[in-house]
Design an enzyme around this catalytic site. Structure first.
Site, PDB file in Angstrom:
ATOM      1  N   GLU A  81     -10.690 -29.653  11.618  1.00 12.14           N
ATOM      2  CA  GLU A  81      -9.881 -30.848  11.356  1.00 12.14           C
ATOM      3  C   GLU A  81     -10.714 -32.120  11.447  1.00 12.14           C
ATOM      4  O   GLU A  81     -10.531 -33.066  10.674  1.00 12.14           O
ATOM      5  CB  GLU A  81      -8.697 -30.880  12.327  1.00 12.14           C
ATOM      6  CG  GLU A  81      -7.754 -29.722  12.052  1.00 12.14           C
ATOM      7  CD  GLU A  81      -6.639 -29.566  13.064  1.00 12.14           C
ATOM      8  OE1 GLU A  81      -6.963 -29.352  14.256  1.00 12.14           O
ATOM      9  OE2 GLU A  81      -5.469 -29.643  12.689  1.00 12.14           O
ATOM     10  N   GLY A 133      -9.615 -27.594  15.730  1.00 13.24           N
ATOM     11  CA  GLY A 133      -9.814 -29.043  15.789  1.00 13.24           C
ATOM     12  C   GLY A 133     -11.165 -29.482  15.239  1.00 13.24           C
ATOM     13  O   GLY A 133     -11.321 -30.626  14.796  1.00 13.24           O
ATOM     14  N   GLU A 159      -5.723 -21.029  14.924  1.00  7.41           N
ATOM     15  CA  GLU A 159      -4.537 -21.445  15.683  1.00  7.41           C
ATOM     16  C   GLU A 159      -3.410 -20.415  15.701  1.00  7.41           C
ATOM     17  O   GLU A 159      -2.827 -20.144  16.755  1.00  7.41           O
ATOM     18  CB  GLU A 159      -3.986 -22.775  15.140  1.00  7.41           C
ATOM     19  CG  GLU A 159      -4.716 -23.996  15.675  1.00  7.41           C
ATOM     20  CD  GLU A 159      -5.885 -24.408  14.806  1.00  7.41           C
ATOM     21  OE1 GLU A 159      -6.406 -23.549  14.065  1.00  7.41           O
ATOM     22  OE2 GLU A 159      -6.286 -25.581  14.863  1.00  7.41           O
ATOM     23  N   ALA A 179     -10.259 -27.634  19.583  1.00  7.84           N
ATOM     24  CA  ALA A 179      -9.761 -28.344  20.755  1.00  7.84           C
ATOM     25  C   ALA A 179      -9.958 -27.402  21.943  1.00  7.84           C
ATOM     26  O   ALA A 179     -10.071 -26.185  21.772  1.00  7.84           O
ATOM     27  CB  ALA A 179      -8.294 -28.689  20.566  1.00  7.84           C
TER      28      ALA A 179
END
Ligand code: CO8
Length: 259
Positions: A112, A109, A132, A64
Site C-alpha cells: 500500500e 501495508g 491480509e 503493518a
C-alpha cells in the site's frame, strides 16, 4: 528519528525505512516518524523529487506490524487504518513526485505504501502481495482503492482475495510497476529518474502531479477545468517565459529557477 533515514542531494531526497527487527514493518512509531519527515520535506523548496525505499536487501516494507494489530478491537483498528491512510495520503498528495524503489518484500501495508507513491521501480528481488485475507482482515491503508484504480477491480480482487505473491515482472505486466532492474542498480535508477524529473521546470512538474492526482477523483469535465487552472498557474512563472523565449531564440535553457 529512529526508523527513518533521510539523505538530500542534487534536488533529491532519499527516505529509507529502517526497522530491521520486523523487515521494516510499519508500527505506529514508524508511521509517526514518516508523518513528521513528510511534513518537513513538503516545505523544502530544494526537494524536487522524493525516493522511498526500505533498508537492507530483503524487504521494502513487510506490512503493518502484526504484533501491534493482533489485540485491536473494531474502533482501534479503524483508527489505525485512518492513521495509516493519512500517511499514505500525505505521500499521494506530496507536492513533488514520489518514486518507490521496491527492493524486496512489499506486503500488505508495504504494498500500500508503494501504491501511494507516484512511480514504482522494482528490483528483481521485489515481491508484492496482500496477505491480509489470510490474517482475517482486509487491506486498510488504501490497497483496495488504489490497486483497483491502478490495475482494475479484477486484478485487485485476484490479489486481495487470494493473497498470492507476485514477482516484479508480473507486477510490471499488470501495470503496478513501471520498470524492473537488478537489485544493485535499483537506487541508481531511482536517482536517475529523480534527477530527470528534477531537471524539468519545478512548478510545471508540481502542477502536473496536482492535475493528474486530483483529477482522478473528478468527472472528466471537472478534471479538464482543473487542468486549465494548473496550466494557467505555469504562466505566472519566470521559467515558462524563459523556456519558451529560449526555444524561440534557439538557445536551449540550461537550468530552471523554480519560479
Ligand atoms: N509485522 C510484524 N513483524 C513482522 C512482519 C510484520 N508484518 N513481517 C515480518 N516480521 C518479523 C517476523 O515476525 C520476524 O521476527 P522475529 O525475528 O522476531 O521472529 C522477522 O520480521 C523476520 O521475519 P521472518 O522470520 O518471518 O522471515 P522469513 O524470511 O521467514 O519470512 C516474510 C519473510 C515472508 C516477509 C514473513 O516475515 C511474513 O510473512 N511476514 C508477514 C507479512 C504480512 O503478512 N504482511 C501484511 C501484514 S497485514 C497489513 O499489512 C495490513 C495493512 C493494513 C492495516 C490496517 C489497519 C487496521
Amino acid at each position: 528519528m529512529t526508523y527513518i533515514k533521510l539523505e538530500k542531494a542534487d534536488g533529491l531526497a532519499l527516505l529509507t525505512i529502517d526497522r530491521p527487527e520486523g523487515l521494516n514493518a510499519l508500527n505506529r512509531e514508524v508511521l509517526r516518524e514518516l508523518t513528521q519527515v513528510l511534513l518537513d520535506l513538503a516545505d523544502d523548496d530544494q526537494v524536487r523529487a522524493l525516493i522511498i525505499t526500505g533498508a537492507g536487501d530483503r524487504a521494502f516494507v513487510a506490512g503493518a506490524d502484526i504484533a501491534e494489530m493482533v489485540d485491536m478491537d473494531r474502533s482501534e483498528a479503524e483508527m489505525f487504518a485512518r492513521f495509516g491512510n493519512r500517511v499514505m495520503n500525505q505521500i499521494s498528495s506530496f507536492p513533488v513526485p514520489v518514486i518507490a524503489a521496491v527492493n524486496g518484500y512489499a506486503l500488505g501495508g508495504g504494498f500500500e505504501l508503494a501504491l501511494a507513491c507516484d512511480l514504482r521501480l522494482a528490483s528483481q528481488k521485489a515481491s508484492f502481495a496482500f496477505p491480509e485475507t489470510g490474517l482475517g482482515i482486509t487491506p486498510g491503508f488504501g490497497g483496495t482503492q488504489r490497486l483497483a484504480r491502478l490495475a482494475g477491480p479484477m486484478t485487485a480482487m485476484d490479489l486481495i482475495m487470494t493473497g498470492r505473491r507476485i514477482k516484479a515482472d508480473e507486477a510490471r505486466a499488470l501495470g503496478i510497476v513501471m520498470e524492473v532492474t537488478d537489485q544493485e542498480q535499483l537506487l541508481d535508477r531511482a536517482r536517475e529518474l529523480g534527477r530527470t524529473i528534477a531537471s524539468e521546470a519545478p512548478v510545471a512538474v508540481r502542477e502536473a502531479k496536482r492535475a493528474i492526482m486530483q483529477g482522478l477523483d473528478l468527472i472528466l469535465v471537472e478534471g479538464l477545468t482543473l487542468e486549465e487552472v494548473c496550466f494557467g498557474r505555469c504562466f505566472e512563472t519566470k521559467d515558462q517565459k524563459r523556456a519558451m523565449t529560449s526555444f524561440l531564440n534557439k538557445e536551449p535553457i540550461e537550468e530552471f529557477e523554480g519560479e
